[in-house]
Write a protein that holds these residues in place. Sequence first.
Motif, PDB file in Angstrom:
ATOM      1  N   SER A 155       7.493  64.908  -2.344  1.00 46.97           N
ATOM      2  CA  SER A 155       8.871  64.673  -2.772  1.00 46.97           C
ATOM      3  C   SER A 155       9.354  63.282  -2.390  1.00 46.97           C
ATOM      4  CB  SER A 155       9.789  65.732  -2.152  1.00 46.97           C
ATOM      5  OG  SER A 155       9.822  65.589  -0.733  1.00 46.97           O
ATOM      6  N   LEU A 156       8.697  62.670  -1.394  1.00 44.34           N
ATOM      7  CA  LEU A 156       9.037  61.303  -1.015  1.00 44.34           C
ATOM      8  C   LEU A 156       8.178  60.291  -1.758  1.00 44.34           C
ATOM      9  CD1 LEU A 156      10.694  59.500   0.905  1.00 44.34           C
ATOM     10  CD2 LEU A 156       8.853  59.734   2.573  1.00 44.34           C
ATOM     11  N   ILE A 157       6.888  60.633  -1.998  1.00 43.52           N
ATOM     12  CA  ILE A 157       5.961  59.684  -2.615  1.00 43.52           C
ATOM     13  C   ILE A 157       6.269  59.495  -4.100  1.00 43.52           C
ATOM     14  CG2 ILE A 157       3.553  59.342  -3.267  1.00 43.52           C
ATOM     15  CD1 ILE A 157       2.762  60.665  -0.668  1.00 43.52           C
ATOM     16  N   VAL A 158       6.518  60.589  -4.812  1.00 45.04           N
ATOM     17  CA  VAL A 158       6.710  60.499  -6.260  1.00 45.04           C
ATOM     18  C   VAL A 158       7.876  59.578  -6.625  1.00 45.04           C
ATOM     19  CG1 VAL A 158       7.297  61.811  -8.323  1.00 45.04           C
ATOM     20  CG2 VAL A 158       5.587  62.694  -6.733  1.00 45.04           C
ATOM     21  N   PRO A 159       9.062  59.738  -6.015  1.00 46.20           N
ATOM     22  CA  PRO A 159      10.139  58.781  -6.337  1.00 46.20           C
ATOM     23  C   PRO A 159       9.797  57.345  -5.942  1.00 46.20           C
ATOM     24  CG  PRO A 159      11.031  60.738  -5.274  1.00 46.20           C
ATOM     25  CD  PRO A 159       9.556  60.807  -5.131  1.00 46.20           C
ATOM     26  N   LEU A 160       9.089  57.182  -4.805  1.00 45.48           N
ATOM     27  CA  LEU A 160       8.724  55.836  -4.388  1.00 45.48           C
ATOM     28  C   LEU A 160       7.736  55.208  -5.370  1.00 45.48           C
ATOM     29  CD1 LEU A 160       8.385  56.090  -0.508  1.00 45.48           C
ATOM     30  CD2 LEU A 160      10.121  54.871  -1.814  1.00 45.48           C
ATOM     31  N   ARG A 161       6.770  56.014  -5.833  1.00 47.44           N
ATOM     32  CA  ARG A 161       5.825  55.479  -6.819  1.00 47.44           C
ATOM     33  C   ARG A 161       6.530  55.109  -8.119  1.00 47.44           C
ATOM     34  NH1 ARG A 161       0.536  59.481  -6.149  1.00 47.44           N
ATOM     35  NH2 ARG A 161      -0.215  58.568  -4.178  1.00 47.44           N
ATOM     36  N   GLU A 162       7.473  55.943  -8.535  1.00 48.99           N
ATOM     37  CA  GLU A 162       8.236  55.604  -9.729  1.00 48.99           C
ATOM     38  C   GLU A 162       9.023  54.312  -9.515  1.00 48.99           C
ATOM     39  OE1 GLU A 162      10.601  58.991 -10.492  1.00 48.99           O
ATOM     40  OE2 GLU A 162       8.939  60.215 -11.290  1.00 48.99           O
ATOM     41  N   ALA A 163       9.615  54.179  -8.308  1.00 46.51           N
ATOM     42  CA  ALA A 163      10.364  52.953  -8.015  1.00 46.51           C
ATOM     43  C   ALA A 163       9.441  51.734  -7.999  1.00 46.51           C
ATOM     44  CB  ALA A 163      11.084  53.096  -6.670  1.00 46.51           C
ATOM     45  N   ILE A 164       8.236  51.885  -7.408  1.00 48.71           N
ATOM     46  CA  ILE A 164       7.275  50.775  -7.375  1.00 48.71           C
ATOM     47  C   ILE A 164       6.813  50.418  -8.786  1.00 48.71           C
ATOM     48  CG2 ILE A 164       4.959  50.125  -6.611  1.00 48.71           C
ATOM     49  CD1 ILE A 164       5.472  51.769  -4.082  1.00 48.71           C
ATOM     50  N   GLY A 165       6.549  51.453  -9.611  1.00 47.01           N
ATOM     51  CA  GLY A 165       6.174  51.179 -10.996  1.00 47.01           C
ATOM     52  C   GLY A 165       7.261  50.440 -11.754  1.00 47.01           C
ATOM     53  N   THR A 166       8.515  50.838 -11.510  1.00 42.60           N
ATOM     54  CA  THR A 166       9.632  50.136 -12.150  1.00 42.60           C
ATOM     55  C   THR A 166       9.702  48.687 -11.699  1.00 42.60           C
ATOM     56  OG1 THR A 166      10.845  52.230 -12.251  1.00 42.60           O
ATOM     57  CG2 THR A 166      12.103  50.191 -12.527  1.00 42.60           C
ATOM     58  N   LEU A 167       9.517  48.463 -10.386  1.00 40.88           N
ATOM     59  CA  LEU A 167       9.536  47.088  -9.871  1.00 40.88           C
ATOM     60  C   LEU A 167       8.402  46.259 -10.454  1.00 40.88           C
ATOM     61  CD1 LEU A 167      10.421  47.739  -6.125  1.00 40.88           C
ATOM     62  CD2 LEU A 167      11.897  46.777  -7.875  1.00 40.88           C
ATOM     63  N   ARG A 168       7.237  46.869 -10.640  1.00 39.22           N
ATOM     64  CA  ARG A 168       6.122  46.137 -11.253  1.00 39.22           C
ATOM     65  C   ARG A 168       6.429  45.774 -12.697  1.00 39.22           C
ATOM     66  NH1 ARG A 168       0.970  49.581  -8.838  1.00 39.22           N
ATOM     67  NH2 ARG A 168       0.995  48.644  -6.739  1.00 39.22           N
ATOM     68  N   GLN A 169       7.078  46.682 -13.430  1.00 38.78           N
ATOM     69  CA  GLN A 169       7.482  46.343 -14.795  1.00 38.78           C
ATOM     70  C   GLN A 169       8.490  45.201 -14.799  1.00 38.78           C
ATOM     71  OE1 GLN A 169       8.817  49.813 -16.918  1.00 38.78           O
ATOM     72  NE2 GLN A 169       6.987  50.993 -16.475  1.00 38.78           N
ATOM     73  N   ILE A 170       9.406  45.228 -13.829  1.00 41.97           N
ATOM     74  CA  ILE A 170      10.380  44.138 -13.733  1.00 41.97           C
ATOM     75  C   ILE A 170       9.672  42.840 -13.408  1.00 41.97           C
ATOM     76  CG2 ILE A 170      12.333  43.284 -12.391  1.00 41.97           C
ATOM     77  CD1 ILE A 170      13.287  46.168 -12.122  1.00 41.97           C
ATOM     78  N   ARG A 171       8.683  42.905 -12.473  1.00 46.51           N
ATOM     79  CA  ARG A 171       7.930  41.702 -12.155  1.00 46.51           C
ATOM     80  C   ARG A 171       7.148  41.188 -13.357  1.00 46.51           C
ATOM     81  NH1 ARG A 171       3.187  42.278  -7.865  1.00 46.51           N
ATOM     82  NH2 ARG A 171       2.354  43.395  -9.656  1.00 46.51           N
ATOM     83  N   GLY A 172       6.692  42.107 -14.224  1.00 48.52           N
ATOM     84  CA  GLY A 172       5.978  41.701 -15.421  1.00 48.52           C
ATOM     85  C   GLY A 172       6.877  41.167 -16.526  1.00 48.52           C
ATOM     86  N   GLY A 173       8.186  41.191 -16.309  1.00 47.41           N
ATOM     87  CA  GLY A 173       9.103  40.627 -17.290  1.00 47.41           C
ATOM     88  C   GLY A 173       9.878  41.641 -18.096  1.00 47.41           C
ATOM     89  N   ASN A 174       9.610  42.944 -17.891  1.00 48.81           N
ATOM     90  CA  ASN A 174      10.339  43.989 -18.604  1.00 48.81           C
ATOM     91  C   ASN A 174      11.549  44.392 -17.769  1.00 48.81           C
ATOM     92  OD1 ASN A 174      11.182  46.020 -20.302  1.00 48.81           O
ATOM     93  ND2 ASN A 174       9.577  47.463 -19.708  1.00 48.81           N
ATOM     94  N   TYR A 175      12.680  43.793 -18.084  1.00 51.96           N
ATOM     95  CA  TYR A 175      13.889  44.078 -17.315  1.00 51.96           C
ATOM     96  C   TYR A 175      14.702  45.235 -17.893  1.00 51.96           C
ATOM     97  CZ  TYR A 175      12.801  39.472 -15.459  1.00 51.96           C
ATOM     98  OH  TYR A 175      12.167  38.416 -14.877  1.00 51.96           O
ATOM     99  N   ARG A 176      14.309  45.735 -19.045  1.00 54.32           N
ATOM    100  CA  ARG A 176      15.068  46.820 -19.663  1.00 54.32           C
ATOM    101  C   ARG A 176      14.493  48.179 -19.271  1.00 54.32           C
ATOM    102  NH1 ARG A 176      16.152  44.372 -25.772  1.00 54.32           N
ATOM    103  NH2 ARG A 176      17.217  42.481 -25.070  1.00 54.32           N
ATOM    104  N   VAL A 177      14.371  48.421 -18.002  1.00 52.59           N
ATOM    105  CA  VAL A 177      13.899  49.707 -17.479  1.00 52.59           C
ATOM    106  C   VAL A 177      15.016  50.288 -16.619  1.00 52.59           C
ATOM    107  CG1 VAL A 177      11.442  49.200 -17.565  1.00 52.59           C
ATOM    108  CG2 VAL A 177      12.753  48.438 -15.601  1.00 52.59           C
TER     109      VAL A 177
END
Length: 513
Positions: free
Chosen positions: A198-220
């Motif tokens: 329950s702690l890892i899944v939200p964190l992984r989703e948050a990390i995935g979102t941050l990686r998309q933002i780092r890749g230039g996709n800010y519309r997440v």
Amino acid sequence: MNLRFWRGWGVGRRMAVITMLPVILLFTSFVWYSWYAHRAQVAEELAERGRILARALAETSEYNVISGNLSDLRLTINGLVQSDRSIYKVDVIDGSGRAAVRVVSDSASDAQAHYYEAPIRKQVVWINLFSDNGTPHVSASSDSRPPTLTTEVVGWVRVTMSPANMMAKQTDRFQIELSMAALALAASGILAWVLARSLIVPLREAIGTLRQIRGGNYRVHPPVTTGGEIGELQASIGEMSLALDESKRDLENKVAERTRDLLASRNEALRADADKRKLIQKVNEIIEDERKSIAVEIHDELNASLIAARLEAQSIGLLAAKAPPGPEVDEIRRKSEAITKLALDLYANGRRLVRRLRPEVLDMLGLHGAVEEMVRHYDTTSGCRFDLHSEGDFARLSNELAISAYRIVQETLSNVMKHAAARSAHVSLLLDEGKGLLRIRVVDDGAGFDTASASEGIGLIGMRERAYALHGTIEVRSSPGEGTDVAIALPLNLPVQTPAVPATISEASTSQR
């Protein structure tokens, strides 16, 4: 305490360890204490039963030991031993220390290292049947004197206990307790896994979102799936992505606006540069035309006048030779010879000036002949060896291209003479018709210079502008002590329009050039 291994763990593993470590410690402590308690209980129970059995057998065996009826005692002890599996053996020792009776259990598998012992006591009651005066004693109600009692040890009963039966029962109980504790441990492990997930899944989703933002996709926009700090983190990431998206759009708009301004400035600069180059080219054409005009005037008018003056001076000399001798005639003859010599010198200077302004050989023999004469002139009038290598038919070159190439070679050789202090220099002319280029290369073994730090001189500026005006390239390679290599490429067919950006140039010059 150094816990460096902790740094490489993920949040899930840390959460699982934090949750399970106290449970495992509690489980270990409980299992150890339960096992210890069961063993202690077995030891206490065996000790208590052994002492009780030894006292009971000692109290009931008095008559049999005293009377010697040991068979009944053996039967009694044997029945007791067979009925109780915790008894390993029972020994009855008489007063002399010999084993009177020994009964060993058939079902007991092991025995304790020690035994429990109780003495067999014989009690003797002494009753006085006579009174103090010798008459028979008749007890009265007021007579309270007790009979005289004495005890005597006639043997011992030794009981050796067997812990196997009790240990088997306690082991069964311990296994049940261990199973219950293991179930509790497994339940705790599952709970820890659920909590960690329950702690890892939200964190992984948050990390995935941050990686998309780092890749230039800010519309997440990650959904807020939990509460607490993790929920605040998800909400903050969503707000940050929106802010970054807005900032990106604003920045893109600013960049696009700035790019338009820069393109407009660049186009304006290129237009100004193109106009400048056209102006330079036009100025060079005017200068060459003016040089040609001056050379023609010097050749046709000045030189003709000098020839006429020389002829007149020679005529005066001839007339003076026919006149009667005299000091005046000699003076006239000397003046005539001086004027003739001066006219010849002026004529030679005029010819040299004409060659400098507009080499006749350039019009008569073309670029190759003009450069060959110039190289021969420098080779004979300086201490540096000059040689020429050429390939191609240069007669078909346009007048503008030939003049510019000649001036570039002239300026290059002049720099070699003035600044290089070279022992030899090589001039190469190559007509590359396959690529439509006239290639000029001048290499010397002189002092050289640092192309990175050297300032630009007038000579190289003129060479560069002449090359650029013809849409060509110029490259200067040099280093201190290793000479200089100048390479020029000029197109044979000039384009109609001036290109927006000139060819790439690797150029450096000295403050002297």
